[in-house]
Design a protein around this motif. Structure first.
Motif, PDB file in Angstrom:
ATOM      1  N   PRO A   1      22.074  97.649  15.660  1.00  0.00           N
ATOM      2  CA  PRO A   1      21.600  98.790  16.474  1.00  0.00           C
ATOM      3  C   PRO A   1      21.166  98.176  17.962  1.00  0.00           C
ATOM      4  CG  PRO A   1      19.960  98.512  15.077  1.00  0.00           C
ATOM      5  CD  PRO A   1      21.340  97.551  14.671  1.00  0.00           C
ATOM      6  N   PHE A   2      21.377  96.813  18.286  1.00  0.00           N
ATOM      7  CA  PHE A   2      20.620  96.317  19.398  1.00  0.00           C
ATOM      8  C   PHE A   2      21.285  96.359  20.602  1.00  0.00           C
ATOM      9  CE2 PHE A   2      20.109  93.412  15.617  1.00  0.00           C
ATOM     10  CZ  PHE A   2      19.027  93.792  15.272  1.00  0.00           C
ATOM     11  N   THR A   3      22.625  96.818  20.751  1.00  0.00           N
ATOM     12  CA  THR A   3      23.312  97.037  21.847  1.00  0.00           C
ATOM     13  C   THR A   3      22.662  98.134  22.814  1.00  0.00           C
ATOM     14  OG1 THR A   3      25.406  97.497  23.026  1.00  0.00           O
ATOM     15  CG2 THR A   3      25.027  98.644  20.763  1.00  0.00           C
ATOM     16  N   PRO A   4      22.577  97.922  24.206  1.00  0.00           N
ATOM     17  CA  PRO A   4      22.233  98.883  24.859  1.00  0.00           C
ATOM     18  C   PRO A   4      23.323 100.166  25.190  1.00  0.00           C
ATOM     19  CG  PRO A   4      22.663  97.093  26.425  1.00  0.00           C
ATOM     20  CD  PRO A   4      22.807  96.687  24.902  1.00  0.00           C
ATOM     21  N   GLU A   5      24.228  99.960  24.771  1.00  0.00           N
ATOM     22  CA  GLU A   5      25.297 100.920  24.826  1.00  0.00           C
ATOM     23  C   GLU A   5      24.925 102.246  23.755  1.00  0.00           C
ATOM     24  OE1 GLU A   5      27.825 101.320  26.804  1.00  0.00           O
ATOM     25  OE2 GLU A   5      27.116  99.409  27.816  1.00  0.00           O
TER      26      GLU A   5
ATOM     27  N   THR B   1      19.417 104.088  19.780  1.00  0.00           N
ATOM     28  CA  THR B   1      19.038 103.701  18.532  1.00  0.00           C
ATOM     29  C   THR B   1      17.464 103.588  18.367  1.00  0.00           C
ATOM     30  OG1 THR B   1      19.756 101.466  18.730  1.00  0.00           O
ATOM     31  CG2 THR B   1      21.518 102.957  17.859  1.00  0.00           C
ATOM     32  N   LEU B   2      16.867 103.829  19.658  1.00  0.00           N
ATOM     33  CA  LEU B   2      15.368 103.454  19.481  1.00  0.00           C
ATOM     34  C   LEU B   2      14.720 104.279  18.855  1.00  0.00           C
ATOM     35  CD1 LEU B   2      15.007 101.442  22.825  1.00  0.00           C
ATOM     36  CD2 LEU B   2      15.060 100.599  20.369  1.00  0.00           C
ATOM     37  N   PRO B   3      13.507 104.353  18.549  1.00  0.00           N
ATOM     38  CA  PRO B   3      12.668 105.408  17.884  1.00  0.00           C
ATOM     39  C   PRO B   3      12.727 106.733  18.590  1.00  0.00           C
ATOM     40  CG  PRO B   3      11.719 103.267  17.335  1.00  0.00           C
ATOM     41  CD  PRO B   3      12.657 103.123  18.198  1.00  0.00           C
ATOM     42  N   ALA B   4      12.555 106.550  20.134  1.00  0.00           N
ATOM     43  CA  ALA B   4      12.591 107.618  20.896  1.00  0.00           C
ATOM     44  C   ALA B   4      13.748 108.520  20.877  1.00  0.00           C
ATOM     45  CB  ALA B   4      12.183 107.102  22.471  1.00  0.00           C
ATOM     46  N   ASP B   5      14.873 107.824  20.525  1.00  0.00           N
ATOM     47  CA  ASP B   5      16.209 108.457  20.585  1.00  0.00           C
ATOM     48  C   ASP B   5      16.471 109.279  19.604  1.00  0.00           C
ATOM     49  OD1 ASP B   5      16.592 107.222  23.110  1.00  0.00           O
ATOM     50  OD2 ASP B   5      17.350 105.437  21.963  1.00  0.00           O
ATOM     51  N   VAL B   6      16.085 109.052  18.328  1.00  0.00           N
ATOM     52  CA  VAL B   6      16.457 109.679  16.959  1.00  0.00           C
ATOM     53  C   VAL B   6      16.652 111.025  16.866  1.00  0.00           C
ATOM     54  CG1 VAL B   6      15.926 107.368  15.787  1.00  0.00           C
ATOM     55  CG2 VAL B   6      14.302 109.379  15.783  1.00  0.00           C
ATOM     56  N   ASP B   7      15.653 111.814  17.249  1.00  0.00           N
ATOM     57  CA  ASP B   7      15.684 113.195  17.376  1.00  0.00           C
ATOM     58  C   ASP B   7      16.506 114.011  18.253  1.00  0.00           C
ATOM     59  OD1 ASP B   7      13.657 113.166  15.543  1.00  0.00           O
ATOM     60  OD2 ASP B   7      11.852 113.263  16.963  1.00  0.00           O
ATOM     61  N   ASP B   8      17.200 113.212  18.975  1.00  0.00           N
ATOM     62  CA  ASP B   8      18.271 113.861  19.892  1.00  0.00           C
ATOM     63  C   ASP B   8      19.748 113.994  19.150  1.00  0.00           C
ATOM     64  OD1 ASP B   8      20.084 114.329  21.686  1.00  0.00           O
ATOM     65  OD2 ASP B   8      19.090 113.114  23.460  1.00  0.00           O
ATOM     66  N   PRO B   9      20.154 115.004  19.192  1.00  0.00           N
ATOM     67  CA  PRO B   9      21.388 115.216  18.384  1.00  0.00           C
ATOM     68  C   PRO B   9      22.748 114.385  19.214  1.00  0.00           C
ATOM     69  CG  PRO B   9      20.268 117.267  18.710  1.00  0.00           C
ATOM     70  CD  PRO B   9      19.709 116.300  19.698  1.00  0.00           C
ATOM     71  N   GLY B  10      22.516 114.022  20.238  1.00  0.00           N
ATOM     72  CA  GLY B  10      23.454 113.250  21.177  1.00  0.00           C
ATOM     73  C   GLY B  10      23.424 111.780  20.840  1.00  0.00           C
ATOM     74  N   SER B  11      22.161 111.369  20.176  1.00  0.00           N
ATOM     75  CA  SER B  11      22.171 109.887  19.798  1.00  0.00           C
ATOM     76  C   SER B  11      23.000 109.585  18.713  1.00  0.00           C
ATOM     77  CB  SER B  11      20.686 109.588  19.742  1.00  0.00           C
ATOM     78  OG  SER B  11      20.360 110.329  18.244  1.00  0.00           O
ATOM     79  N   LEU B  12      23.168 108.067  18.583  1.00  0.00           N
ATOM     80  CA  LEU B  12      24.151 107.727  17.437  1.00  0.00           C
ATOM     81  C   LEU B  12      23.248 108.219  16.064  1.00  0.00           C
ATOM     82  CD1 LEU B  12      26.544 106.418  16.392  1.00  0.00           C
ATOM     83  CD2 LEU B  12      25.471 104.444  16.216  1.00  0.00           C
ATOM     84  N   PRO B  13      21.988 107.944  15.791  1.00  0.00           N
ATOM     85  CA  PRO B  13      21.832 108.712  14.563  1.00  0.00           C
ATOM     86  C   PRO B  13      21.954 110.153  14.619  1.00  0.00           C
ATOM     87  CG  PRO B  13      20.015 107.001  15.820  1.00  0.00           C
ATOM     88  CD  PRO B  13      20.981 107.415  16.642  1.00  0.00           C
ATOM     89  N   GLY B  14      21.455 110.813  15.463  1.00  0.00           N
ATOM     90  CA  GLY B  14      22.080 112.118  15.394  1.00  0.00           C
ATOM     91  C   GLY B  14      23.300 112.678  15.294  1.00  0.00           C
ATOM     92  N   ARG B  15      24.282 111.763  15.749  1.00  0.00           N
ATOM     93  CA  ARG B  15      25.790 112.184  15.459  1.00  0.00           C
ATOM     94  C   ARG B  15      26.105 111.920  13.972  1.00  0.00           C
ATOM     95  NH1 ARG B  15      28.975 112.789  20.282  1.00  0.00           N
ATOM     96  NH2 ARG B  15      27.307 112.577  22.190  1.00  0.00           N
TER      97      ARG B  15
ATOM     98  N   MET C   1      15.754 105.132  12.642  1.00  0.00           N
ATOM     99  CA  MET C   1      17.021 105.474  12.834  1.00  0.00           C
ATOM    100  C   MET C   1      17.685 105.718  11.237  1.00  0.00           C
ATOM    101  SD  MET C   1      20.272 103.218  14.271  1.00  0.00           S
ATOM    102  CE  MET C   1      21.963 103.676  13.936  1.00  0.00           C
ATOM    103  N   ALA C   2      17.411 104.684  10.491  1.00  0.00           N
ATOM    104  CA  ALA C   2      17.826 104.793   8.960  1.00  0.00           C
ATOM    105  C   ALA C   2      17.119 105.881   8.395  1.00  0.00           C
ATOM    106  CB  ALA C   2      17.443 103.408   8.369  1.00  0.00           C
ATOM    107  N   GLY C   3      16.004 106.313   8.608  1.00  0.00           N
ATOM    108  CA  GLY C   3      15.536 107.412   7.949  1.00  0.00           C
ATOM    109  C   GLY C   3      16.140 108.852   8.638  1.00  0.00           C
TER     110      GLY C   3
ATOM    111  N   GLU D   1      17.696 111.081   5.690  1.00  0.00           N
ATOM    112  CA  GLU D   1      17.095 112.323   5.608  1.00  0.00           C
ATOM    113  C   GLU D   1      18.248 113.303   5.374  1.00  0.00           C
ATOM    114  OE1 GLU D   1      13.849 112.838   8.099  1.00  0.00           O
ATOM    115  OE2 GLU D   1      12.756 111.329   7.118  1.00  0.00           O
ATOM    116  N   ALA D   2      19.065 113.238   6.513  1.00  0.00           N
ATOM    117  CA  ALA D   2      20.192 114.122   6.462  1.00  0.00           C
ATOM    118  C   ALA D   2      21.100 114.123   5.019  1.00  0.00           C
ATOM    119  CB  ALA D   2      20.994 113.619   7.805  1.00  0.00           C
TER     120      ALA D   2
END
Length: 727
Positions: A647-651, A654-668, A692-694, A698-699
């Motif tokens: 998950p390290f690539t800036p593309e 995947t950071l904690p602040a991103d995970v709740d956004d449906p458009g982030s990779l974790p959300g998708r 991100m893993a959580g 959880e889904a």
């Protein structure tokens, strides 16, 4: 010459004379072989070299053996000699000289059966307290046990003999050949042999025999011929079968209408914590009685001075007294019938040196009451952490709620059974989203065993997964667990077990922990695999197999065709290196076209190509990554998938602040949790990527934190489910 008599006469004669010898000689053991209908070389027994000079057997060569040691070949106790008086006498003298001062009492002279040593088979049956008689068939001779694993058959798996022989590497090599060697036996011959040996075990063990082994056995044009045999005498009389606990007792314990607690203190001791937990779990206070003299109410619950002061028998009595007080209390419970089930919390009864006789006396008191038709309670423990039952609306454990990670309201169709309370707590805290319907810590299994609970849960339609931690089997419990696991598997469920005490050191530790006796790991593993049990080789494996079983149990598992998607080349290599029985499927033309379009639109067409594993490279963004994953899942030739992200690539967001956004990779990826194709996510990053893993887990998607581990466990999961379902 010494006549060879019937094996039953041999055993009876040894017992009548009070002999201390447990191991039968080869001539004695071979009478069992003859009784099984297996051929023998012509043979005779001589006492001296002079007597050997008069042997009259056919053939150009003969085999001369010392009558005695089980491992005669390694000790120089076997010689092949020309069929002449001088050569036979010389062989006898050489064997006697190599006996290191212990001259054999006699010598066996047998005709030589010409065969290739590579064709030798080992076949035997031995008694195990856990599984009853267990049959082993595999490659034999002096290398037996050093190569391919044999087929293992027990009573509980006797309906799957053909499948067992076909899947075990050792027997498959005998029937199909391996590494350029030819087949040495037909499957039907080995199957008939397994049935005969199992029948022998059920007829004679453990009272007459505890072990019988033919090694080597060779299959010739004239049929099977046993070239050597070993037998070990049994216990002389059959043990009295343990009367099983009444099935309604477990049901009353897990779904009680009334509960009593004894051992509640003014301070926050284990008994007081149990009372708080019972109330917090929603069990009605007016149906809880506290046995405590000197008070009338404790935490809103009625208090009575003694067990006999109860208005009527309770369904469940929770005992949180010291171990020294347990025997007297249990004598009263058994005599009075004031409790239908009991949980014994205190440790120190049965596992602490010097307490074993008292524990055995209590167990016998319960058994005696049942044999007499009295209503003895079912008993869990001692040394139990307690029981949680969501359907029963109670938590009778002594761990304060604030010490544990809160669990969600919705739980899994899971029952967790363990000998260790600490193991149970660790699993519940590490995987709080599990929230099993039942948590049972059996402790020392004075009465109720893991097998009893598993038998109950196998018939509970609300339980689809049972997970067990055990440090050894109580007598007969292995057989009970295999049968229950097969029933569970037949309705689409699965049993996961981790068995402690598999090594000598582990067995010693287990025995001092919860008074368990460790089982033979190879036998337990093989028999478990036969009925579709998922075996965890480590505690981390146990957690991840739980993830797979709980989160994928409602999805269809149709095969072993795998798709792998990742944004890191090393993960693609790791996946290919750990496939085991899985196979990387070739994407359908429509899928390939779809993936080409996804890559081209993301500007990746010139960087990577379509393959399986699909390497998206670190240049893939959230949308392209998720679209490629969905395309792989949609492919009709994909039975299951592993989707990995470094998950390290800036593309990627995947950071904690991103995970709740449906458009982030974790959300998708979380949005793909409901896809019909079962899949597993890999998030190979440190603690920063736990959110991100959580989010993904959880889904409803299992998340495993490294690709090689994910592939290995998915392969085990897939093959075990198919093996258990296919028989």
């Amino acid at each position: 010459m010494t006549p060879i008599t019937d094996w039953r006469e041999v055993i009876g004669e040894l017992r009548a004379h009070g002999g201390s010898r447990a191991v039968l000689t080869e001539p004695e053991a071979q009478t069992i072989t003859r009784a099984l209908g297996i051929g023998l070389p012509r043979m005779t027994v001589v006492a001296t070299a002079d007597e050997a000079s008069g042997v009259d057997l056919p053939g150009e060569r003969l085999v001369v053996k010392a009558v005695g040691p089980a491992h005669k070949t390694e000790l120089g106790g076997v010689r092949v000699a020309a069929n002449s008086p001088a050569a036979i006498v010389n062989a006898v003298r050489l064997i006697a000289a190599s006996a290191a001062g212990t001259t054999p009492e006699s010598f066996l002279v047998a005709e030589f059966v010409d065969h290739d040593p590579a064709d030798e088979v080992l076949a035997g049956v031995r008694w195990t307290d856990a599984f009853g008689p267990v049959v082993s068939i595999g490659p034999g001779g002096v290398t037996a046990g050093l190569g391919l694993a044999p087929a293992i058959v027990a009573r509980a798996t006797s309906d799957r003999i053909d499948a067992t022989l076909a899947s075990a590497p050792g027997t498959r090599s005998l029937t199909e050949g391996s590494r350029g060697t030819r087949a040495v036996a037909r499957p039907s011959q080995l199957a008939a042999l397994a049935v005969d040996l199992l029948t022998l075990g059920e007829t004679t063990m453990p009272h007459d025999l505890v072990e019988f082994e033919i090694n080597p056995l060779v299959f010739t044009s004239a049929g099977a011929i046993a070239l050597d045999a070993l037998a070990v005498l049994g216990r002389g009389k059959a043990d009295t079968p343990r009367r099983p606990p009444p099935p309604e007792g477990i049901l009353q314990q897990l779904r009680p209408r009334s509960i009593a607690v004894i051992g509640v203190s003014e301070r926050m001791n284990p008994g007081r914590v149990i009372l708080h937990n019972l109330l917090a779990a929603g069990f009605p206070a007016d149906r809880i009685a506290v046995i405590k003299p000197g008070v009338t109410v404790v935490d809103g619950c009625r208090a009575v001075p003694s067990l006999s002061a109860l208005d009527e028998p309770v369904d469940l009595l929770v005992v949180a007294l010291t171990a020294s007080a347990v025997p007297e209390l249990m004598d009263e419970v058994i005599a009075s019938g004031f409790a239908r089930s009991v949980i014994l919390i205190p440790g120190g009864l049965g596992e602490r040196p010097g307490t074993e006789p008292e524990a055995r006396r209590l167990a016998e008191s319960i058994a005696t009451a049942r044999r007499a038709g009295r209503s003895a309670p079912v008993v869990t423990g001692p040394n139990s952490m307690g029981i949680r039952s969501v359907p029963g609306s109670y938590d009778a454990t002594f761990i304060p709620a604030e010490r544990m990670t809160p669990a969600p309201a919705k739980g899994a169709p899971l029952a967790l059974i363990a000998q260790s309370g600490a193991f149970t707590l660790s699993r519940l805290d590490r995987l709080p989203w599990l929230r099993p319907r039942y948590v049972v810590t059996v402790g020392n299994q004075l009465d109720l065993t893991i097998g009893n609970y598993l038998d109950h849960f196998a018939g509970d339609p609300e339980v689809a997964i049972v997970a067990c931690y055990l440090e050894g089997f109580r007598p007969g419990d292995g057989d009970r667990m295999l049968r229950a696991a097969a029933r569970l598997r037949a309705r689409g469920g699965v049993l996961i077990w981790y068995r402690g005490g598999r090594t000598v050191a582990g067995a010693r530790s287990a025995a001092t922990h919860t008074a368990a006796v460790a089982s033979d790991d190879a036998v337990a593993r093989a028999l478990g695999e036969t009925v579709g049990i998922l075996t965890a080789d480590s505690l981390d494996d146990f957690d991840d197999l739980l993830r797979l079983a709980v989160l994928l149990h409602q999805k269809a598992h149709t095969g072993r065709r795998l798709a792998v998607v990742s944004n890191a080349g090393f993960e693609c290599v790791a996946a290919a290196d750990n496939l085991g029985t899985l196979e990387l499927t070739e994407f359908a033309p429509a899928t390939r076209s779809r993936l080409v379009e996804i890559l081209d639109n993301a500007g990746l067409g010139g960087i990577t190509g379509v393959g399986n594993p699909l390497d998206l490279t670190p240049s893939a963004g959230d949308e392209a990554f998720a679209a490629a994953a969905e395309a792989a899942l949609d492919d009709p030739g994909v039975d299951l998938a592993v989707i990995g992200c470094v998950p390290f690539t800036p593309e990627l967001r995947t950071l904690p602040a991103d995970v709740d956004d449906p458009g982030s990779l974790p959300g998708r990826l979380a949005a793909l949790a409901g896809h019909r194709t079962p899949w597993v996510a890999v998030v190979d990053g440190g603690r920063r990527y736990d959110p991100m893993a959580g989010e993904i887990e959880e889904a409803g998607v299992p998340v495993i934190r490294s690709m090689d581990r994910a592939i290995r466990l998915v392969a085990k999961f897939a093959i075990t489910r198919q093996r258990g379902a296919g028989g």
